[in-house]
Design a protein around this motif. Sequence first.
Motif, short mmCIF file in Angstrom:
data_model
loop_
_atom_site.label_atom_id
_atom_site.label_comp_id
_atom_site.label_asym_id
_atom_site.label_seq_id
_atom_site.Cartn_x
_atom_site.Cartn_y
_atom_site.Cartn_z
N PHE A 31 1.11 -1.03 -0.04
CA PHE A 31 0.06 -0.13 -0.01
C PHE A 31 0.79 1.33 -0.01
O PHE A 31 0.59 2.21 -0.73
N HIS A 35 0.75 4.41 -2.92
CA HIS A 35 0.22 5.42 -2.19
C HIS A 35 1.39 6.21 -1.53
O HIS A 35 1.33 6.08 -0.27
N TYR A 78 -4.73 9.88 -5.16
CA TYR A 78 -5.90 8.89 -5.06
C TYR A 78 -6.75 9.38 -6.12
O TYR A 78 -7.15 10.42 -6.26
N LYS A 81 -12.47 7.26 -7.09
CA LYS A 81 -12.98 6.09 -6.66
C LYS A 81 -12.43 5.56 -5.03
O LYS A 81 -13.37 5.17 -4.26
N GLU A 82 -11.22 5.64 -5.05
CA GLU A 82 -10.33 5.23 -3.88
C GLU A 82 -10.63 6.32 -2.47
O GLU A 82 -10.80 5.90 -1.69
N GLU A 85 -14.11 5.34 -1.05
CA GLU A 85 -13.83 4.31 -0.26
C GLU A 85 -13.13 4.54 1.06
O GLU A 85 -13.62 4.10 2.07
N ILE A 86 -12.02 5.69 1.22
CA ILE A 86 -11.29 6.04 2.17
C ILE A 86 -12.27 6.81 3.10
O ILE A 86 -12.45 6.79 4.38
N GLU A 91 -19.03 8.36 -4.68
CA GLU A 91 -18.15 9.07 -5.63
C GLU A 91 -18.69 10.48 -6.14
O GLU A 91 -17.89 11.42 -6.25
#
Length: 111
Positions: A31, A35, A78, A81-82, A85-86, A91
């Motif tokens: 990860f 990132h 990021y 979409k991510e 999620e975070i 979205e």
Amino acid sequence: MEKAPAFNSSDHEKAWILRVTSNCCKDCLRFRKRHSYIELEQIQEHFPAPEDQHLFQELYTLPAKWKTVLLLHYFEGYPIKEIAEITGLSESAVKKRLQRARDALKLELTS
């Protein structure tokens, strides 16, 4: 750890825990590789001009909900979409917050 199987012996349980731990560590490293993280001080170093320092200060005066999505998108890289999620947002909510944050920055910088 949530799906612990029935163990035949304490050695089997120990091996399983070691494997789970190893896999979690690999996931964390993977990860971080995907990132990258930028320290706040490093970001400020990239704004040597006074007008760029002003931009950075204006960015940090924004409300937290806008600042969060801006930093995640533009500084951490990021995709929307991510970020959704975070943050636990949809979205479309992330897109709207990005739009509002950009508009607020634009308004502050042009006045």
